[in-house]
Every structure is written in structure tokens, then in C-alpha cells.
Design an enzyme around this catalytic site. Structure first.
Site, PDB file in Angstrom:
ATOM      1  NE  ARG A 110       3.032 -11.624 -10.410  1.00 31.42           N
ATOM      2  CZ  ARG A 110       1.841 -11.730 -10.680  1.00 31.42           C
ATOM      3  NH1 ARG A 110       1.100 -12.343 -11.653  1.00 31.42           N
ATOM      4  NH2 ARG A 110       1.112 -11.220  -9.771  1.00 31.42           N
ATOM      5  CB  THR A 114       5.482 -20.069 -13.702  1.00 33.77           C
ATOM      6  OG1 THR A 114       6.384 -19.620 -12.624  1.00 33.77           O
ATOM      7  CG2 THR A 114       6.597 -21.224 -14.361  1.00 33.77           C
ATOM      8  CG  ASP A 208       3.951  -1.095  -4.585  1.00 35.52           C
ATOM      9  OD1 ASP A 208       4.909  -1.159  -3.789  1.00 35.52           O
ATOM     10  OD2 ASP A 208       3.959  -2.139  -5.475  1.00 35.52           O
ATOM     11  CG  ASP A 211       6.617   1.422  -6.236  1.00 37.94           C
ATOM     12  OD1 ASP A 211       7.222   0.979  -6.076  1.00 37.94           O
ATOM     13  OD2 ASP A 211       5.649   1.384  -6.914  1.00 37.94           O
TER      14      ASP A 211
HETATM   15  N1  URA Z   1       1.535  -5.133  -1.901  1.00 38.37           N
HETATM   16  C1  URA Z   1       1.217  -3.778  -1.774  1.00 38.37           C
HETATM   17  O1  URA Z   1       2.480  -3.007  -1.731  1.00 38.37           O
HETATM   18  N2  URA Z   1       0.145  -3.276  -1.867  1.00 38.37           N
HETATM   19  C2  URA Z   1      -1.019  -3.979  -1.823  1.00 38.37           C
HETATM   20  O2  URA Z   1      -2.226  -3.396  -1.703  1.00 38.37           O
HETATM   21  C3  URA Z   1      -0.846  -5.438  -2.024  1.00 38.37           C
HETATM   22  C4  URA Z   1       0.577  -5.968  -2.170  1.00 38.37           C
END
Ligand code: URA
Length: 216
Positions: A110, A114, A208, A211
Site C-alpha cells: 500500500r 495514496t 494475518d 504474521d
Molecule cells: N490478509 C491476511 O493475512 N488476512 C486477512 O484476513 C486478509 C488479508
């Protein structure tokens, strides 16, 4: 047999075994080694399912009994392209099934100014325009990164109908956004979640993915 809830979407058969694997990886108390082990099992199923939809040509071989076997052989070469970082977790599963497969990478993040996805890096096999491509990203949330990654592949000459986008979890919104941009790309997914929360995470989701696979 694979079910097709949307056109050009191949959903893995929703067996108890698959649900069991998802129950483990969605559990917030699952340890990182278990998260990796069970995600890898699902990734392997996704790769196998993608291969189920690759075109084949008739092929006859001679067997040790002196009889012929009339089978098929894969037509064309494939390669993988992972969307960095989470998509890299899927590379090993592809390598285990497709020996010596070439793998490229695309980094999209990202843009701070923007807030839109921006392409930072691409490294793709020279002859990618001649290959079938397995695009790897575990979570199909809004679809923004996957759309941009697919744009990159198409600019490099890959035909959309030769792209298979593999992910562990998708949602209706992500699938529809992605297919609005790239209707001919086949999506291979293991689960379609209810939707996205305010932070654009899939729900119920698993948090995530990058992670949990690489850090926690
Ligand atoms: N990316 C992730 O790691 N988890 C999500 O829920 C959405 C995008």
C-alpha cells in the site's frame, strides 16, 4: 469432485478432513509450527486441485506387461508467481508437487500517500508468456493486490485463461472484485468466508496469515 459456487471458481471439496484442517489454522491458540504444518497441507491440496484443471493431451505408454496404457500427459509448462510476503509460504507446496518448477515474485504494498496498492518489485521467468501460471496468495480479501499482480502477468504476455489464482480463503466481495477485473482467471480456493471486517480482514478468517506463518 470440485464444486463451483461462482463461474471460474474451483472450491475444494468441503470434506470433514478439510474442515478439520481449517479448524486448526483458524484457532488463535494454534502454535506457529502447527499453523505452518496444517496450512502446508491445505496448500498442497490447492496445488493438486489446480493441476486437476490443467489441459492434457492423449499419451500412450508401453507397460512392463507388454500392454499399452492409454493415458494423458500435461500440455505446456507451468510456473509459480508468489505475491510477497504471504504468497511465498505457498512456494514449497508447489515445489513438492512440480519438480524444478520456476518461481517468480511480485511485491505490492500500500502506497503511504495514496493508500492504493503500488507495485514495488517483479521478478518473473523470461518465458512466462509461454507458461501456465499458478499465482500464489493465501488470502483473497479485497482482491486489490491480486488484481494488480494479474495485471503485471498479463502485461508480460500471459493469457488470462492460463492463470490459476490459488488461495486458502476468499470471500464473495474479493472474488467479485477480482473477477470484475479478470473474469477468465481461474480461482482455486479452499474456503469462502462470510466477508471482511472494518480492517479488511476476512471473517471469521484467521488473522494475518503472513504474521502467523512467519512471525508469531
Ligand atoms: N490478509 C491476511 O493475512 N488476512 C486477512 O484476513 C486478509 C488479508
Amino acid at each position: 469432485m470440485t464444486t463451483q459456487p461462482f463461474k471460474n471458481v474451483y472450491l475444494l471439496p468441503q470434506t470433514n478432513q478439510l474442515t478439520g484442517l481449517y479448524t486448526i489454522i483458524r484457532d488463535k491458540n494454534t502454535t506457529r509450527p502447527d499453523f505452518i504444518f496444517y496450512s502446508d497441507r491445505i496448500i498442497r491440496l490447492l496445488v493438486e486441485e489446480g493441476l486437476n484443471h490443467m489441459p492434457v493431451v492423449d499419451k500412450t505408454v508401453a507397460t512392463h506387461t507388454g500392454e499399452d496404457f492409454h493415458g494423458v500427459g500435461f500440455e505446456g509448462k507451468i510456473c509459480g508467481v508468489s505475491i510477497v510476503r504471504a504468497g511465498e509460504s505457498m512456494e514449497q507446496g508447489l515445489r513438492e508437487v512440480c519438480r524444478s518448477v520456476r518461481i517468480g515474485k511480485i511485491l505490492i504494498q500500500r502506497d503511504e500517500e495514496t493508500a492504493l496498492p503500488k507495485l514495488y518489485y517483479e521478478k518473473l521467468p523470461e518465458d512466462i508468456d509461454n507458461r501456465y501460471v499458478f499465482l500464489l496468495d493465501p488470502m483473497l480479501a479485497t482482491g486489490g493486490s491480486a488484481i494488480m499482480a494479474t495485471d503485471v502477468l498479463i502485461k508480460r504476455g500471459v493469457k488470462p485463461e492460463r492463470i490459476y489464482f490459488l488461495n486458502l480463503i476468499g470471500c464473495k466481495e474479493g472474488i467479485e472484485n477480482y473477477h470484475r477485473a479478470h473474469p477468465d482467471v481461474k480461482i482455486v480456493t479452499g474456503c469462502i468466508d462470510r466477508g471482511l471486517n472494518e480492517q479488511r480482514y476476512l471473517v471469521p478468517g484467521l488473522g494475518d496469515f503472513g504474521d502467523r506463518y512467519y512471525c508469531i
